[in-house]
Design a protein around this motif. Structure first.
Motif, PDB file in Angstrom:
ATOM      1  N   PRO A   1      17.661 -16.114  95.559  1.00  0.00           N
ATOM      2  CA  PRO A   1      18.701 -15.259  96.154  1.00  0.00           C
ATOM      3  C   PRO A   1      19.886 -15.030  95.203  1.00  0.00           C
ATOM      4  O   PRO A   1      20.592 -14.037  95.321  1.00  0.00           O
ATOM      5  CB  PRO A   1      19.138 -16.045  97.395  1.00  0.00           C
ATOM      6  CG  PRO A   1      18.787 -17.476  97.097  1.00  0.00           C
ATOM      7  CD  PRO A   1      17.581 -17.432  96.209  1.00  0.00           C
TER       8      PRO A   1
ATOM      9  N   LYS B   1       4.788 -20.014  95.425  1.00  0.00           N
ATOM     10  CA  LYS B   1       4.802 -19.095  96.580  1.00  0.00           C
ATOM     11  C   LYS B   1       6.229 -18.824  97.052  1.00  0.00           C
ATOM     12  O   LYS B   1       6.442 -18.066  98.001  1.00  0.00           O
ATOM     13  CB  LYS B   1       3.993 -19.698  97.741  1.00  0.00           C
ATOM     14  CG  LYS B   1       2.489 -19.805  97.470  1.00  0.00           C
ATOM     15  CD  LYS B   1       1.729 -20.136  98.757  1.00  0.00           C
ATOM     16  CE  LYS B   1       0.235 -20.272  98.510  1.00  0.00           C
ATOM     17  NZ  LYS B   1      -0.161 -21.631  98.115  1.00  0.00           N
ATOM     18  N   ALA B   2       7.205 -19.462  96.423  1.00  0.00           N
ATOM     19  CA  ALA B   2       8.595 -19.326  96.886  1.00  0.00           C
ATOM     20  C   ALA B   2       9.071 -17.880  96.779  1.00  0.00           C
ATOM     21  O   ALA B   2       8.624 -17.124  95.917  1.00  0.00           O
ATOM     22  CB  ALA B   2       9.504 -20.237  96.056  1.00  0.00           C
ATOM     23  N   GLU B   3       9.988 -17.515  97.667  1.00  0.00           N
ATOM     24  CA  GLU B   3      10.608 -16.187  97.613  1.00  0.00           C
ATOM     25  C   GLU B   3      11.433 -16.063  96.320  1.00  0.00           C
ATOM     26  O   GLU B   3      11.806 -17.067  95.706  1.00  0.00           O
ATOM     27  CB  GLU B   3      11.558 -16.024  98.813  1.00  0.00           C
ATOM     28  CG  GLU B   3      10.873 -16.079 100.165  1.00  0.00           C
ATOM     29  CD  GLU B   3      10.021 -14.852 100.420  1.00  0.00           C
ATOM     30  OE1 GLU B   3      10.482 -13.735 100.145  1.00  0.00           O
ATOM     31  OE2 GLU B   3       8.863 -15.028 100.867  1.00  0.00           O
ATOM     32  N   ALA B   4      11.727 -14.837  95.947  1.00  0.00           N
ATOM     33  CA  ALA B   4      12.589 -14.618  94.775  1.00  0.00           C
ATOM     34  C   ALA B   4      13.937 -15.303  95.006  1.00  0.00           C
ATOM     35  O   ALA B   4      14.437 -15.355  96.135  1.00  0.00           O
ATOM     36  CB  ALA B   4      12.788 -13.124  94.550  1.00  0.00           C
TER      37      ALA B   4
ATOM     38  N   ARG C   1      10.281 -17.863  88.093  1.00  0.00           N
ATOM     39  CA  ARG C   1      10.935 -16.600  88.469  1.00  0.00           C
ATOM     40  C   ARG C   1      12.403 -16.783  88.838  1.00  0.00           C
ATOM     41  O   ARG C   1      12.887 -16.206  89.816  1.00  0.00           O
ATOM     42  CB  ARG C   1      10.191 -15.939  89.626  1.00  0.00           C
ATOM     43  CG  ARG C   1       8.824 -15.437  89.234  1.00  0.00           C
ATOM     44  CD  ARG C   1       8.148 -14.726  90.395  1.00  0.00           C
ATOM     45  NE  ARG C   1       6.831 -14.250  90.033  1.00  0.00           N
ATOM     46  CZ  ARG C   1       5.873 -13.918  90.899  1.00  0.00           C
ATOM     47  NH1 ARG C   1       6.115 -14.014  92.190  1.00  0.00           N
ATOM     48  NH2 ARG C   1       4.710 -13.486  90.484  1.00  0.00           N
TER      49      ARG C   1
ATOM     50  N   ASN D   1      13.808 -19.289  90.143  1.00  0.00           N
ATOM     51  CA  ASN D   1      14.003 -20.352  91.143  1.00  0.00           C
ATOM     52  C   ASN D   1      14.042 -21.701  90.444  1.00  0.00           C
ATOM     53  O   ASN D   1      13.310 -21.934  89.478  1.00  0.00           O
ATOM     54  CB  ASN D   1      12.820 -20.388  92.132  1.00  0.00           C
ATOM     55  CG  ASN D   1      12.891 -19.294  93.163  1.00  0.00           C
ATOM     56  OD1 ASN D   1      13.815 -19.243  93.964  1.00  0.00           O
ATOM     57  ND2 ASN D   1      11.902 -18.397  93.149  1.00  0.00           N
TER      58      ASN D   1
ATOM     59  N   GLU E   1      19.820 -25.018  95.202  1.00  0.00           N
ATOM     60  CA  GLU E   1      20.601 -23.789  95.364  1.00  0.00           C
ATOM     61  C   GLU E   1      22.031 -24.016  94.900  1.00  0.00           C
ATOM     62  O   GLU E   1      22.698 -24.960  95.330  1.00  0.00           O
ATOM     63  CB  GLU E   1      20.547 -23.329  96.826  1.00  0.00           C
ATOM     64  CG  GLU E   1      19.150 -22.855  97.214  1.00  0.00           C
ATOM     65  CD  GLU E   1      19.048 -22.423  98.671  1.00  0.00           C
ATOM     66  OE1 GLU E   1      20.038 -22.598  99.414  1.00  0.00           O
ATOM     67  OE2 GLU E   1      17.971 -21.919  99.054  1.00  0.00           O
TER      68      GLU E   1
END
Length: 597
Positions: A227, A222-225, A192, A194, A356
């Protein structure tokens, strides 16, 4: 190698003893070039080509000086082949995007495993292969008693193509900058948009267990979308533009993020959807959502929501035959057995850490533009699959014919019926029996192939005449393929002479324009209408790549004893002709089987 000489069982143990790629004489190449391009030319085009060729190859002429320079280069210290400079230029010199245009894919055989299980199994298998490769325990491939070059295996792990303004470079182990095997312990998992760094080898180099790999991948999902928009989109740009974007990333302090991606053993791209059919899976393996890819990575496994899986490969250091051996090793044994053999041991949940990238507004716009442009480019590519479940190499052998010659002649007949003409056709021929050998460019259209195609649609030709024409065309195909396997082909030789002029023309006194490379023969022979390549393995369902020109149909085929699967790609403006070609191919295979039976 000499007859009777014992083969080494070490992966790279035979490399120094392999014969060198033969360098044809200029006269041999000129003669073959005229023979190869001739069937595609009118009388006037042939005359103009002959004139340009005579000027090029005249005594003391430019061709002689360039060829003499190539001979001196080949005899130089540390040179393995006269193609040593050609291959980097051939792949790293291309300036358009490599995503869809150069990278290729395999769709693996089906598996009952779910997404996380399948992905973990592929990681475990790849780690087993990597550790065996590090110890040189991958057996060298031997064909008809002759060992093949294993040099490409050095580019399987931690290898990344780096964009350059003029020419790309490669960041890889087994080099002066990074001697020996890769010491990286991590992979990059994309999900997604990431990008996640996941350590798959412990501090002592032992792999995590299958269960731990599954747990690590489940944690990634399970990671957040993400940023920020994915920097992966940038790898779809034309190479010089991507080089400028990469400089902008470095200027913003993204050295560690790029390092994590570029040194990773490989990528695992997890897709959060299920492809409705094999064609859709193939299309996503070829291009897919570029937020979820790093197309410069040598190896990227792609696993869909239902466990359907495949691989996307960056082509500069790796050809299909090397990847097939790798995939066969991963898919011929159970993940449990591969994990056990690798020495995996329990060491807790793998370390998982988000990669990141620091972006500014200019880079965000750049990424957005790249994403939109590539999505449009993917949408402008038409694809299709053709599958035969009742036909394969066994059927053809019963008809006493070469399977590859059979399908190549079927392509010629189908193309003539679909597009009303026979056009230049490329076929990739493996030459790994030579030191650092890769492939040779075969041109399929021979005078015999033309006569065969004409006979098949000539109402006056009876079955006997058609059969004879078919067998003559197939025999000519086999003869030419053998010439290519023996390194006796004109195109790469002439192309390298053209490149020597580009690099060293002033020094060699060859600065004048060379009409040969603007002649009808050179331009027409290389202007593909069909670009073909085969990948025979029971472990894959489909193989594919993009087309190579505006009118070209890419034809990637998996020809096995009991089945024959083809993936076609072409620019959307000629999609109707491609679909017509697919229909005519089904018809041609049936018709030719009946003719020989």
């Amino acid at each position: 190698m000499n007859a009777g000489e014992e083969l080494s069982s070490r992966t790279f143990g035979n490399e120094e003893r392999l014969p060198r790629v033969p360098l044809p004489t200029l006269d041999e190449t000129c003669e073959r070039f005229l023979e190869w391009c001739g069937p595609l030319l009118t009388a006037d085009e042939r005359a103009r080509t002959e004139s340009a060729l005579a000027s090029f190859a005249r005594p003391g002429g430019p061709g002689r000086r360039l060829h003499a320079a190539l001979e001196r280069y080949e005899a130089g210290e540390g040179v393995d082949s006269w193609l040593d400079t050609f291959w980097p230029y051939r792949y790293l010199g291309r300036r358009d995007r490599i995503a869809l245009n150069a990278n290729f894919f395999f769709l693996f055989k089906e598996s009952p495993e779910g997404q996380v299980e399948r992905a973990a199994g592929l990681v475990a298998g790849a780690l087993d292969y990597k550790l065996r490769l590090d110890r040189e325990e991958i057996p060298p491939v031997v064909q008809r008693g002759r060992p093949l070059s294993m040099a490409q295996n050095r580019y399987l792990f931690s290898t990344t193509r780096i964009p350059g303004a003029e020419q790309d470079t490669v960041r890889a182990p087994y080099t002066a900058e990074w001697p020996g095997p890769s010491d990286a312990r991590h992979i990059v998992v994309l999900f997604r948009g990431n990008m996640i760094r996941m350590d798959v080898l412990g501090p002592d180099g032992r792999p995590h267990t299958l269960g731990e790999l599954r747990a690590g991948l489940a944690a990634v999902m399970k990671a957040e979308a993400a940023p920020e928009p994915s920097a992966g989109h940038l790898t779809t740009k034309a190479r010089a533009e991507w080089a400028a974007s990469r400089e902008a990333l470095l200027a913003l302090g993204n050295t560690k993020a790029l390092d994590d991606v570029e040194t990773a053993l490989f990528c695992v791209c997890l897709e959060d959807f299920v492809p409705p059919n094999p064609l859709d899976a193939c299309d996503h393996l070829l291009h897919g959502d570029s937020a979820n890819r790093w197309f410069d990575k040598a190896v990227s496994f792609v696993v869909f929501g239902d466990g359907t899986a495949g691989i996307n490969v960056e082509h500069c250091g790796l050809d299909g035959t090397t990847i097939l051996s790798f995939v066969d090793a991963l898919l011929s044994e159970s993940p449990e057995e591969l994990s056990r053999r690798s020495g995996a041991r329990s060491q807790g949940l793998p370390v998982v850490e988000a990669i990141e990238f620091t972006l500014d507004d200019a880079l965000r716009r750049d990424i957005g533009d790249a994403a939109a442009a590539f999505a449009a480019y993917g949408a402008a590519t038409a694809t299709a699959t053709v599958s035969f479940d009742d036909f394969g190499t066994e059927s053809v052998k019963q008809l006493k014919m070469s399977p590859d010659a059979f399908v190549q002649m079927a392509y010629q007949l189908a193309h003539k019926r679909a597009k009303g003409r026979v056009g230049a056709t490329y076929e990739s021929i493996a030459t790994r029996q030579y030191r650092n050998g890769r492939t040779e460019a075969m041109r399929v259209v021979t005078p015999e192939a033309l006569r065969f195609v004409e006979a098949m649609d000539d109402p006056a030709a009876g079955a006997g005449a058609r059969r004879d024409a078919f067998r003559a065309a197939a025999d000519a195909h086999v003869r030419r393929a053998r010439e290519c396997q023996a390194g006796q082909a004109p195109e790469q030789h002439l192309w390298e002479l053209q490149l020597i002029q580009k690099r060293r023309g002033a020094e060699l006194g060859v600065t004048e324009p060379l009409p040969l490379f603007q002649s009808p023969g050179w331009l027409v022979m290389r202007d593909d209408y069909l670009s073909t390549s085969s990948a025979p393995s029971v472990n894959i369902r489909y193989f594919g790549f993009g087309s190579t020109s505006e009118q070209c149909i890419g034809v990637a085929y998996v020809l096995l004893p009991d089945r024959f699967n083809v993936y076609l790609s072409t620019p959307r403006p000629v999609a109707d002709a491609m679909l017509e070609f697919a229909d005519r191919l089904r018809e041609a295979v049936r018709e030719l089987r009946e003719l020989l039976a």
